[in-house]
Scaffold this motif. Structure first.
Motif, PDB file in Angstrom:
ATOM      1  N   PRO A 156       0.831  -1.215   0.000  1.00 31.23           N
ATOM      2  CA  PRO A 156       0.000   0.000   0.000  1.00 31.23           C
ATOM      3  C   PRO A 156       0.858   1.255   0.000  1.00 31.23           C
ATOM      4  CG  PRO A 156       0.072  -0.965   2.192  1.00 31.23           C
ATOM      5  CD  PRO A 156       0.752  -1.938   1.281  1.00 31.23           C
ATOM      6  N   PRO A 157       0.261   2.405  -0.298  1.00 30.15           N
ATOM      7  CA  PRO A 157       1.027   3.655  -0.336  1.00 30.15           C
ATOM      8  C   PRO A 157       1.688   3.963   1.010  1.00 30.15           C
ATOM      9  CG  PRO A 157      -1.176   3.955  -1.248  1.00 30.15           C
ATOM     10  CD  PRO A 157      -1.166   2.606  -0.629  1.00 30.15           C
ATOM     11  N   GLU A 158       2.860   4.568   0.957  1.00 33.37           N
ATOM     12  CA  GLU A 158       3.564   4.928   2.187  1.00 33.37           C
ATOM     13  C   GLU A 158       3.043   6.241   2.766  1.00 33.37           C
ATOM     14  OE1 GLU A 158       7.780   4.848   1.834  1.00 33.37           O
ATOM     15  OE2 GLU A 158       7.846   2.775   1.104  1.00 33.37           O
ATOM     16  N   ASP A 159       2.573   7.126   1.887  1.00 35.22           N
ATOM     17  CA  ASP A 159       2.013   8.394   2.371  1.00 35.22           C
ATOM     18  C   ASP A 159       0.826   8.130   3.286  1.00 35.22           C
ATOM     19  OD1 ASP A 159       1.547  11.467   2.039  1.00 35.22           O
ATOM     20  OD2 ASP A 159      -0.389  10.535   1.559  1.00 35.22           O
ATOM     21  N   GLU A 160       0.800   8.804   4.427  1.00 32.58           N
ATOM     22  CA  GLU A 160      -0.198   8.530   5.464  1.00 32.58           C
ATOM     23  C   GLU A 160      -1.623   8.703   4.954  1.00 32.58           C
ATOM     24  OE1 GLU A 160      -1.471  10.559   9.688  1.00 32.58           O
ATOM     25  OE2 GLU A 160       0.657  10.335   9.270  1.00 32.58           O
ATOM     26  N   ASP A 161      -1.879   9.822   4.288  1.00 27.52           N
ATOM     27  CA  ASP A 161      -3.239  10.086   3.805  1.00 27.52           C
ATOM     28  C   ASP A 161      -3.644   9.113   2.708  1.00 27.52           C
ATOM     29  OD1 ASP A 161      -3.541  12.158   5.595  1.00 27.52           O
ATOM     30  OD2 ASP A 161      -2.958  13.714   4.168  1.00 27.52           O
ATOM     31  N   ALA A 162      -2.694   8.820   1.808  1.00 24.16           N
ATOM     32  CA  ALA A 162      -2.989   7.887   0.715  1.00 24.16           C
ATOM     33  C   ALA A 162      -3.210   6.473   1.255  1.00 24.16           C
ATOM     34  CB  ALA A 162      -1.844   7.897  -0.297  1.00 24.16           C
ATOM     35  N   PHE A 163      -2.435   6.103   2.280  1.00 21.62           N
ATOM     36  CA  PHE A 163      -2.600   4.792   2.906  1.00 21.62           C
ATOM     37  C   PHE A 163      -4.010   4.666   3.474  1.00 21.62           C
ATOM     38  CE2 PHE A 163      -2.659   1.911   6.473  1.00 21.62           C
ATOM     39  CZ  PHE A 163      -1.861   0.840   6.081  1.00 21.62           C
ATOM     40  N   ARG A 164      -4.419   5.679   4.239  1.00 27.81           N
ATOM     41  CA  ARG A 164      -5.732   5.642   4.877  1.00 27.81           C
ATOM     42  C   ARG A 164      -6.845   5.606   3.830  1.00 27.81           C
ATOM     43  NH1 ARG A 164      -4.882   9.233   8.226  1.00 27.81           N
ATOM     44  NH2 ARG A 164      -4.819   8.022  10.142  1.00 27.81           N
ATOM     45  N   SER A 165      -6.727   6.437   2.821  1.00 36.76           N
ATOM     46  CA  SER A 165      -7.749   6.490   1.775  1.00 36.76           C
ATOM     47  C   SER A 165      -7.872   5.156   1.047  1.00 36.76           C
ATOM     48  CB  SER A 165      -7.403   7.610   0.786  1.00 36.76           C
ATOM     49  OG  SER A 165      -8.323   7.643  -0.275  1.00 36.76           O
ATOM     50  N   SER A 166      -6.728   4.541   0.740  1.00 35.38           N
ATOM     51  CA  SER A 166      -6.744   3.256   0.034  1.00 35.38           C
ATOM     52  C   SER A 166      -7.353   2.166   0.898  1.00 35.38           C
ATOM     53  CB  SER A 166      -5.322   2.867  -0.373  1.00 35.38           C
ATOM     54  OG  SER A 166      -4.778   3.795  -1.291  1.00 35.38           O
ATOM     55  N   TRP A 167      -6.970   2.145   2.180  1.00 40.04           N
ATOM     56  CA  TRP A 167      -7.517   1.132   3.090  1.00 40.04           C
ATOM     57  C   TRP A 167      -9.027   1.271   3.228  1.00 40.04           C
ATOM     58  CZ3 TRP A 167      -8.495  -3.091   5.341  1.00 40.04           C
ATOM     59  CH2 TRP A 167      -9.229  -3.161   6.538  1.00 40.04           C
ATOM     60  N   MET A 168      -9.501   2.497   3.388  1.00 36.03           N
ATOM     61  CA  MET A 168     -10.935   2.692   3.593  1.00 36.03           C
ATOM     62  C   MET A 168     -11.733   2.251   2.372  1.00 36.03           C
ATOM     63  SD  MET A 168     -11.271   3.609   6.685  1.00 36.03           S
ATOM     64  CE  MET A 168     -12.965   4.208   6.769  1.00 36.03           C
ATOM     65  N   LYS A 169     -11.164   2.436   1.179  1.00 35.32           N
ATOM     66  CA  LYS A 169     -11.835   1.992  -0.044  1.00 35.32           C
ATOM     67  C   LYS A 169     -11.886   0.464  -0.097  1.00 35.32           C
ATOM     68  CE  LYS A 169     -11.660   2.665  -5.082  1.00 35.32           C
ATOM     69  NZ  LYS A 169     -11.590   1.263  -5.509  1.00 35.32           N
ATOM     70  N   ARG A 182     -11.567  -1.630   2.393  1.00 33.99           N
ATOM     71  CA  ARG A 182     -12.390  -2.072   3.525  1.00 33.99           C
ATOM     72  C   ARG A 182     -13.871  -2.039   3.162  1.00 33.99           C
ATOM     73  NH1 ARG A 182     -15.365   0.585   6.963  1.00 33.99           N
ATOM     74  NH2 ARG A 182     -15.718  -0.231   9.083  1.00 33.99           N
ATOM     75  N   ALA A 183     -14.317  -0.904   2.602  1.00 35.89           N
ATOM     76  CA  ALA A 183     -15.728  -0.744   2.241  1.00 35.89           C
ATOM     77  C   ALA A 183     -16.147  -1.788   1.196  1.00 35.89           C
ATOM     78  CB  ALA A 183     -15.980   0.663   1.718  1.00 35.89           C
ATOM     79  N   GLU A 184     -15.278  -2.020   0.219  1.00 40.05           N
ATOM     80  CA  GLU A 184     -15.606  -2.988  -0.835  1.00 40.05           C
ATOM     81  C   GLU A 184     -15.744  -4.396  -0.262  1.00 40.05           C
ATOM     82  OE1 GLU A 184     -12.401  -2.371  -3.531  1.00 40.05           O
ATOM     83  OE2 GLU A 184     -13.345  -0.648  -4.530  1.00 40.05           O
ATOM     84  N   ALA A 185     -14.855  -4.753   0.672  1.00 44.64           N
ATOM     85  CA  ALA A 185     -14.895  -6.096   1.254  1.00 44.64           C
ATOM     86  C   ALA A 185     -16.175  -6.311   2.065  1.00 44.64           C
ATOM     87  CB  ALA A 185     -13.667  -6.306   2.134  1.00 44.64           C
ATOM     88  N   LEU A 186     -16.577  -5.307   2.830  1.00 47.36           N
ATOM     89  CA  LEU A 186     -17.793  -5.427   3.625  1.00 47.36           C
ATOM     90  C   LEU A 186     -19.031  -5.459   2.745  1.00 47.36           C
ATOM     91  CD1 LEU A 186     -16.903  -3.020   6.570  1.00 47.36           C
ATOM     92  CD2 LEU A 186     -17.202  -5.499   6.720  1.00 47.36           C
ATOM     93  N   GLN A 187     -19.072  -4.598   1.727  1.00 50.00           N
ATOM     94  CA  GLN A 187     -20.231  -4.561   0.834  1.00 50.00           C
ATOM     95  C   GLN A 187     -20.382  -5.861   0.056  1.00 50.00           C
ATOM     96  OE1 GLN A 187     -19.128  -0.823  -1.110  1.00 50.00           O
ATOM     97  NE2 GLN A 187     -20.976   0.144  -0.285  1.00 50.00           N
ATOM     98  N   ALA A 188     -19.275  -6.497  -0.261  1.00 56.41           N
ATOM     99  CA  ALA A 188     -19.326  -7.771  -0.969  1.00 56.41           C
ATOM    100  C   ALA A 188     -19.997  -8.854  -0.135  1.00 56.41           C
ATOM    101  CB  ALA A 188     -17.908  -8.213  -1.353  1.00 56.41           C
ATOM    102  N   GLU A 189     -20.002  -8.678   1.183  1.00 58.20           N
ATOM    103  CA  GLU A 189     -20.650  -9.621   2.098  1.00 58.20           C
ATOM    104  C   GLU A 189     -21.998  -9.107   2.592  1.00 58.20           C
ATOM    105  OE1 GLU A 189     -19.705 -12.617   2.897  1.00 58.20           O
ATOM    106  OE2 GLU A 189     -17.792 -12.585   1.807  1.00 58.20           O
ATOM    107  N   GLY A 190     -22.487  -8.037   1.935  1.00 56.70           N
ATOM    108  CA  GLY A 190     -23.788  -7.493   2.305  1.00 56.70           C
ATOM    109  C   GLY A 190     -23.790  -6.724   3.615  1.00 56.70           C
ATOM    110  N   MET A 191     -22.616  -6.222   4.026  1.00 59.42           N
ATOM    111  CA  MET A 191     -22.500  -5.481   5.282  1.00 59.42           C
ATOM    112  C   MET A 191     -22.226  -4.001   5.009  1.00 59.42           C
ATOM    113  SD  MET A 191     -20.229  -8.103   7.616  1.00 59.42           S
ATOM    114  CE  MET A 191     -20.788  -9.775   7.923  1.00 59.42           C
ATOM    115  N   ALA A 192     -22.818  -3.148   5.821  1.00 59.97           N
ATOM    116  CA  ALA A 192     -22.626  -1.699   5.654  1.00 59.97           C
ATOM    117  C   ALA A 192     -21.235  -1.299   6.120  1.00 59.97           C
ATOM    118  CB  ALA A 192     -23.673  -0.939   6.441  1.00 59.97           C
ATOM    119  N   PRO A 193     -20.500  -0.529   5.324  1.00 55.78           N
ATOM    120  CA  PRO A 193     -19.169  -0.084   5.752  1.00 55.78           C
ATOM    121  C   PRO A 193     -19.228   0.872   6.949  1.00 55.78           C
ATOM    122  CG  PRO A 193     -19.426   0.149   3.371  1.00 55.78           C
ATOM    123  CD  PRO A 193     -20.787  -0.153   3.935  1.00 55.78           C
ATOM    124  N   VAL A 194     -20.314   1.620   7.080  1.00 54.62           N
ATOM    125  CA  VAL A 194     -20.511   2.662   8.101  1.00 54.62           C
ATOM    126  C   VAL A 194     -19.530   3.806   7.874  1.00 54.62           C
ATOM    127  CG1 VAL A 194     -20.652   3.256  10.541  1.00 54.62           C
ATOM    128  CG2 VAL A 194     -21.382   0.982   9.767  1.00 54.62           C
TER     129      VAL A 194
END
Length: 386
Positions: A357-370, A372-384
């Motif tokens: 993943p990106p080393e830049d702090e903001d880019a790391f967080r943004s990439s993870w949150m994306k 994360r949301a995709e993985a939860l939605q794939a299982e029918g769960m709300a990312p919140v």
């Protein structure tokens, strides 16, 4: 061991702190360490009172490490230096791997719930009494405090705005470097509203000021409002707060608002079963012995536990509730869903770290949150969180 009727104990406990145990099958270590909020906080005071009970009745010494922020409270738990944390809502953020936990050193944590306290106070947005605000919708156009670096307070404020169909774009956001400074700002007429606990000293100070205080009502019957609020912060629940700053509020005229538990006593999934089982036995079965020992201790009573909340219970706690007949199929289904959610998050986190993943702090967080949301939605769960 001879069992003594609990009703007979209530009047004599203060005179007989070494009375016979009311909880059986308790196996605790000689020393039990935990982190908590800073000295003087409600959470710290409660843990001291529970520590006194454990020392007097079970010969277990409780060592409390006060932490002034979420990182200092939860790092010892993550590192295995303490088995327990009397945390705030950051324990939920940690379980979800969001906000300050969307960081290479953290990620979703295997948090497990032991017990919570939901007492007479509420949590929400306190508003200056001269603003003519009666509901969250009335905050439109008002000056609302945003606290730099405090996710819990800002998400709480955002949730209350959502109840009223509002966002930060519908209010004048006024930034402050700290929570106390925000309430000084309300008194000084620099801002109109800020998030807090209904009995907190800053709220009391606002109530005593010329501006006064009002707590916007959250109608429990407003299902759409509650849906919007819980879409932002699912840990909130409707609550009649009989303890709230301001002359207008009290036992006979509660604030019809919201709350979530505080403190939230958690360990990790790896917490020893005997410790988890023994703690919940003491907290439930010895409640009469410590309920009046510190403000908020009444909140640990069995009837105040939300059995279908946002953090999964420790397996040994589930077994205890089954043993006493306080566990249903619906609770088990909810527990299973929370466990599955955590497993998805932790598997996704491992894959994410392995993907360079990106080393830049903001880019790391943004990439993870994306991801994360995709993985939860794939299982029918709300990312919140996004």
């Amino acid at each position: 061991m001879h069992k003594i009727n609990k009703s007979l104990l209530v009047g004599v406990l203060s005179a007989a702190p070494l009375f016979a145990h009311s909880a059986e099958n308790v196996e605790l270590p000689g020393t039990l360490a935990m982190t908590a909020y800073g000295t003087g906080s409600a959470g710290y005071t409660q843990m001291v009172s529970i520590g006194n009970l454990l020392k007097n009745e079970y010969d277990t010494s409780v060592r409390i490490l006060p932490g002034e922020n979420d990182v200092s409270r939860m790092t010892p738990l993550r590192m295995g230096r303490v088995p327990l944390c009397a945390c705030g809502i950051a324990s939920y953020y940690g379980s979800e791997g969001v906000l300050l936990f969307a960081d290479p050193d953290w990620g979703p944590q295997p948090i497990r719930l032991i017990s919570t306290s939901t007492a007479s106070f509420g949590l929400g947005v306190a508003v200056a009494g001269d603003t003519n605000v009666k509901t969250p919708a009335d905050l439109k156009g008002k000056r609302v405090a945003y606290i730099r670096g405090d996710d819990a307070l800002n998400v709480g404020t955002e949730a209350f705005l959502a109840f009223g169909g509002l966002t930060w774009d519908d209010v004048e956001r006024v930034e402050f470097p700290g929570y106390g400074r925000a309430f000084e700002g309300i008194v000084a007429n620099q801002v109109d509203a800020a998030f807090t606990m209904s009995v907190a000293p800053p709220a009391q100070q606002l109530a005593a000021s010329p501006r006064g205080i009002v707590w916007p009502e959250l109608d429990p019957a407003d299902k759409e409002g509650w849906k919007r609020l819980q879409n932002v912060a699912p840990y909130f629940q409707p609550h009649k707060a009989t303890s709230a700053a301001g002359e207008a509020y009290g036992k006979d005229s509660p604030w019809i608002g919201a709350s979530y538990p505080y403190p939230i006593l958690v360990g990790n999934k790896s917490l020893d079963d005997k410790t988890a089982s023994s703690l919940i036995r003491v907290l439930i079965e010895d409640h009469d012995k410590y309920k009046d020992a510190a403000p908020g201790n009444a909140g640990y009573a069995l009837e105040n536990q939300n059995m279908q909340w946002v953090i999964p219970y420790h397996d040994a706690v589930v077994e205890y509730y089954k043993e006493i007949g306080h566990w249903t199929d619906a609770m088990q289904a909810h527990q299973d869903k929370l466990i599955k959610r955590q497993e998805i998050l932790q598997t996704t986190w491992k894959s994410f770290l392995d993907s360079n993943p990106p080393e830049d702090e903001d880019a790391f967080r943004s990439s993870w949150m994306k991801v994360r949301a995709e993985a939860l939605q794939a299982e029918g769960m709300a990312p919140v969180f996004r």
